[in-house]
Design a protein around this motif. Sequence first.
Motif, PDB file in Angstrom:
ATOM      1  N   ILE A 165       0.871  -1.179   0.000  1.00  0.00           N
ATOM      2  CA  ILE A 165       0.000   0.000   0.000  1.00  0.00           C
ATOM      3  C   ILE A 165       0.910   1.231   0.000  1.00  0.00           C
ATOM      4  N   GLY A 166       0.877   1.975  -1.108  1.00  0.00           N
ATOM      5  CA  GLY A 166       1.784   3.108  -1.314  1.00  0.00           C
ATOM      6  C   GLY A 166       2.670   2.842  -2.518  1.00  0.00           C
ATOM      7  N   ARG A 167       2.940   3.896  -3.311  1.00  0.00           N
ATOM      8  CA  ARG A 167       3.736   3.721  -4.536  1.00  0.00           C
ATOM      9  C   ARG A 167       4.814   4.786  -4.660  1.00  0.00           C
ATOM     10  N   SER A 168       5.393   5.185  -3.526  1.00  0.00           N
ATOM     11  CA  SER A 168       6.457   6.198  -3.587  1.00  0.00           C
ATOM     12  C   SER A 168       7.731   5.572  -4.161  1.00  0.00           C
ATOM     13  N   ASN A 169       8.629   6.451  -4.647  1.00  0.00           N
ATOM     14  CA  ASN A 169       9.907   5.972  -5.168  1.00  0.00           C
ATOM     15  C   ASN A 169      10.805   5.449  -4.053  1.00  0.00           C
ATOM     16  N   ILE A 170      10.561   5.913  -2.823  1.00  0.00           N
ATOM     17  CA  ILE A 170      11.412   5.532  -1.688  1.00  0.00           C
ATOM     18  C   ILE A 170      11.029   4.160  -1.143  1.00  0.00           C
ATOM     19  N   VAL A 171       9.735   3.897  -1.041  1.00  0.00           N
ATOM     20  CA  VAL A 171       9.299   2.655  -0.395  1.00  0.00           C
ATOM     21  C   VAL A 171       8.458   1.766  -1.327  1.00  0.00           C
ATOM     22  N   GLY A 172       7.271   2.241  -1.712  1.00  0.00           N
ATOM     23  CA  GLY A 172       6.303   1.366  -2.393  1.00  0.00           C
ATOM     24  C   GLY A 172       6.852   0.707  -3.657  1.00  0.00           C
ATOM     25  N   VAL A 188      -0.030  -3.460  -6.070  1.00  0.00           N
ATOM     26  CA  VAL A 188       0.346  -2.165  -5.485  1.00  0.00           C
ATOM     27  C   VAL A 188      -0.895  -1.281  -5.416  1.00  0.00           C
ATOM     28  N   LEU A 189      -1.207  -0.788  -4.221  1.00  0.00           N
ATOM     29  CA  LEU A 189      -2.372   0.072  -4.032  1.00  0.00           C
ATOM     30  C   LEU A 189      -1.927   1.507  -3.769  1.00  0.00           C
ATOM     31  N   HIS A 190      -2.810   2.460  -4.104  1.00  0.00           N
ATOM     32  CA  HIS A 190      -2.469   3.870  -3.908  1.00  0.00           C
ATOM     33  C   HIS A 190      -3.745   4.655  -3.678  1.00  0.00           C
ATOM     34  N   SER A 191      -3.640   5.978  -3.653  1.00  0.00           N
ATOM     35  CA  SER A 191      -4.793   6.790  -3.247  1.00  0.00           C
ATOM     36  C   SER A 191      -5.934   6.730  -4.253  1.00  0.00           C
ATOM     37  N   ARG A 192      -5.642   6.295  -5.491  1.00  0.00           N
ATOM     38  CA  ARG A 192      -6.707   6.209  -6.501  1.00  0.00           C
ATOM     39  C   ARG A 192      -7.265   4.791  -6.641  1.00  0.00           C
ATOM     40  N   ALA A 209       2.809   1.358   3.524  1.00  0.00           N
ATOM     41  CA  ALA A 209       3.709   2.520   3.392  1.00  0.00           C
ATOM     42  C   ALA A 209       2.891   3.684   2.856  1.00  0.00           C
ATOM     43  N   VAL A 210       1.998   4.192   3.695  1.00  0.00           N
ATOM     44  CA  VAL A 210       0.999   5.166   3.283  1.00  0.00           C
ATOM     45  C   VAL A 210       1.253   6.550   3.891  1.00  0.00           C
ATOM     46  N   GLY A 211       1.644   6.559   5.159  1.00  0.00           N
ATOM     47  CA  GLY A 211       1.803   7.835   5.855  1.00  0.00           C
ATOM     48  C   GLY A 211       0.500   8.346   6.429  1.00  0.00           C
ATOM     49  N   ARG A 212      -0.447   7.422   6.743  1.00  0.00           N
ATOM     50  CA  ARG A 212      -1.714   7.791   7.398  1.00  0.00           C
ATOM     51  C   ARG A 212      -1.823   6.970   8.685  1.00  0.00           C
ATOM     52  N   ALA A 213      -1.855   7.693   9.817  1.00  0.00           N
ATOM     53  CA  ALA A 213      -1.825   7.011  11.105  1.00  0.00           C
ATOM     54  C   ALA A 213      -2.961   6.006  11.249  1.00  0.00           C
ATOM     55  N   GLY A 231       4.977   2.731   8.131  1.00  0.00           N
ATOM     56  CA  GLY A 231       4.558   4.082   8.510  1.00  0.00           C
ATOM     57  C   GLY A 231       5.183   4.591   9.788  1.00  0.00           C
ATOM     58  N   ILE A 232       5.572   5.853   9.764  1.00  0.00           N
ATOM     59  CA  ILE A 232       6.072   6.533  10.964  1.00  0.00           C
ATOM     60  C   ILE A 232       5.252   7.817  11.069  1.00  0.00           C
ATOM     61  N   ASN A 233       4.275   7.838  11.950  1.00  0.00           N
ATOM     62  CA  ASN A 233       3.408   9.011  12.073  1.00  0.00           C
ATOM     63  C   ASN A 233       3.441   9.506  13.513  1.00  0.00           C
ATOM     64  N   ARG A 234       3.713  10.781  13.669  1.00  0.00           N
ATOM     65  CA  ARG A 234       3.719  11.355  15.019  1.00  0.00           C
ATOM     66  C   ARG A 234       2.310  11.847  15.320  1.00  0.00           C
ATOM     67  N   GLY A 265      10.331  -1.577  14.597  1.00  0.00           N
ATOM     68  CA  GLY A 265      10.094  -2.518  13.497  1.00  0.00           C
ATOM     69  C   GLY A 265      11.004  -2.209  12.327  1.00  0.00           C
ATOM     70  N   VAL A 266      10.420  -1.564  11.319  1.00  0.00           N
ATOM     71  CA  VAL A 266      11.148  -1.301  10.072  1.00  0.00           C
ATOM     72  C   VAL A 266      12.232  -0.221  10.243  1.00  0.00           C
ATOM     73  N   GLY A 267      11.968   0.782  11.089  1.00  0.00           N
ATOM     74  CA  GLY A 267      12.890   1.919  11.246  1.00  0.00           C
ATOM     75  C   GLY A 267      14.343   1.502  11.472  1.00  0.00           C
ATOM     76  N   MET A 269      15.762  -1.240  10.825  1.00  0.00           N
ATOM     77  CA  MET A 269      16.258  -2.004   9.671  1.00  0.00           C
ATOM     78  C   MET A 269      16.735  -1.078   8.558  1.00  0.00           C
ATOM     79  N   THR A 270      16.018   0.045   8.383  1.00  0.00           N
ATOM     80  CA  THR A 270      16.413   1.019   7.355  1.00  0.00           C
ATOM     81  C   THR A 270      17.844   1.482   7.606  1.00  0.00           C
ATOM     82  N   ILE A 271      18.129   1.803   8.852  1.00  0.00           N
ATOM     83  CA  ILE A 271      19.466   2.315   9.188  1.00  0.00           C
ATOM     84  C   ILE A 271      20.512   1.196   9.037  1.00  0.00           C
TER      85      ILE A 271
END
Length: 301
Positions: A165-172, A188-192, A209-213, A231-234, A265-267, A269-271
């Motif tokens: 879920i999400g199609r960014s160049n960084i993650v999806g 692959v799913l996205h906002s549309r 990988a959406v960015g919606r809490a 997702g990492i949402n404050r 979790g994922v955070g 691992m990224t580093i």
Amino acid sequence: MNAHKLIDGKAAAARVLLQVREDVARLHGQAIQPALAVILVGNDPASQVYVRNKILRAEEVGIRSVEHRLPSDTSTEQLLILIGQLNADPAIHGILLQLPLPAQMDELRALEAIAPDKDVDGFHSQNVGGLSQGRAVLTPCTPSGCLYLLEHTCGDLRGKHAVVIGRSNIVGKPMAALLLKADCSVTVLHSRSHDAQALCRQADIVIAAVGRARLIDASWLKPGAVVIDVGINRIDDDGRSRLVGDVDFDSALPHVAAITPVPGGVGPMTIAFLMKNTVAAAQAQHHALRSQSEAVCHSIY
Ligand SMILES: NC(=O)C1=CN([C@@H]2O[C@H](COP(=O)(O)OP(=O)(O)OC[C@H]3O[C@@H](n4cnc5c(N)ncnc54)[C@H](OP(=O)(O)O)[C@@H]3O)[C@@H](O)[C@H]2O)C=CC1
Ligand SMILES: Nc1nc(=O)c2c([nH]1)NC[C@@H]1CN(c3ccc(C(=O)N[C@@H](CCC(=O)O)C(=O)O)cc3)C=[N+]21
């Protein structure tokens, strides 16, 4: 009670970093000092925290790190000059340009300026293309970390239905490419997307990988699915600020076979994979240098 369902990204990252530390020690033995340059433009507080964590982690494993801070009104041209200098510096093996950049800057142009063999984020079109062809290239850190967690949780991924879920160049997008390379069937799913929830409910593996809490709750999940929450949402929780993922963890937990927490979790691992990519870049650059000088010797003698 459900602790066995938790995918421990911190512990997995520690395992990856242990291996990286050994590889760095071997390079030190060959008088090679792997080095990472981190460029931070502007003063976004979250970016500052990420950059600090990356630099701390580099130090821990013996990678030299150099931080370049530029003011938020920097022009793309000024940034390109710095990138050019780092590209030309043989003592720098990896270049990370922290995103997002301030709005006036041309992100794509800056990312394309990074030498592909120093592109430890795997965002240069040459590496993106290589990944899509299934070649061994520098690969984006977050999707690599997710794949590692999946392989260690599910074992064989072949034939599984993965929904990203999400199609960014960084993650999806790179995530989808890696899962395809691992022989998953990928959606692959996205906002549309029409009825994303129903499509997601068909998944054996969900990567959020959406960015919606807490967008994704139990009603999006097939019982027994494996869930990776990028997702990492404050959010503000009764006056206290805290981090949550794109998955509603409490709702999902009774439903799933396994799930990553946020944080932890994922955070991490990224580093860890950023460090792994930096060492791989250093190794490849020295190998290329050796082959070059051998070729010169051959042509002389
Ligand atoms: N743990 C880690 O190491 C990392 C975490 N992150 C986190 O991951 C999340 C995603 O990051 P990133 O990929 O950069 O974010 P982007 O904002 O670039 O992309 C978000 C994607 O989600 C899609 N989307 C938005 N709303 C919906 C919806 N309701 N249903 C389905 N799809 C939707 C968007 O669709 P469309 O394309 O149509 O707009 C887009 O493709 C963020 O929370 C970020 O902080 C990011 C990088 C590393
Ligand atoms: N060029 C570039 N490459 C990136 O990889 C990149 C980027 N830009 N911009 C921002 C996103 C985000 N990102 C994270 C990395 C680690 C954690 C992380 O370690 N999180 C901890 C918590 C940290 C905290 O407490 O704030 C955890 O989830 O446990 C989170 C997010 C990398 N990104």
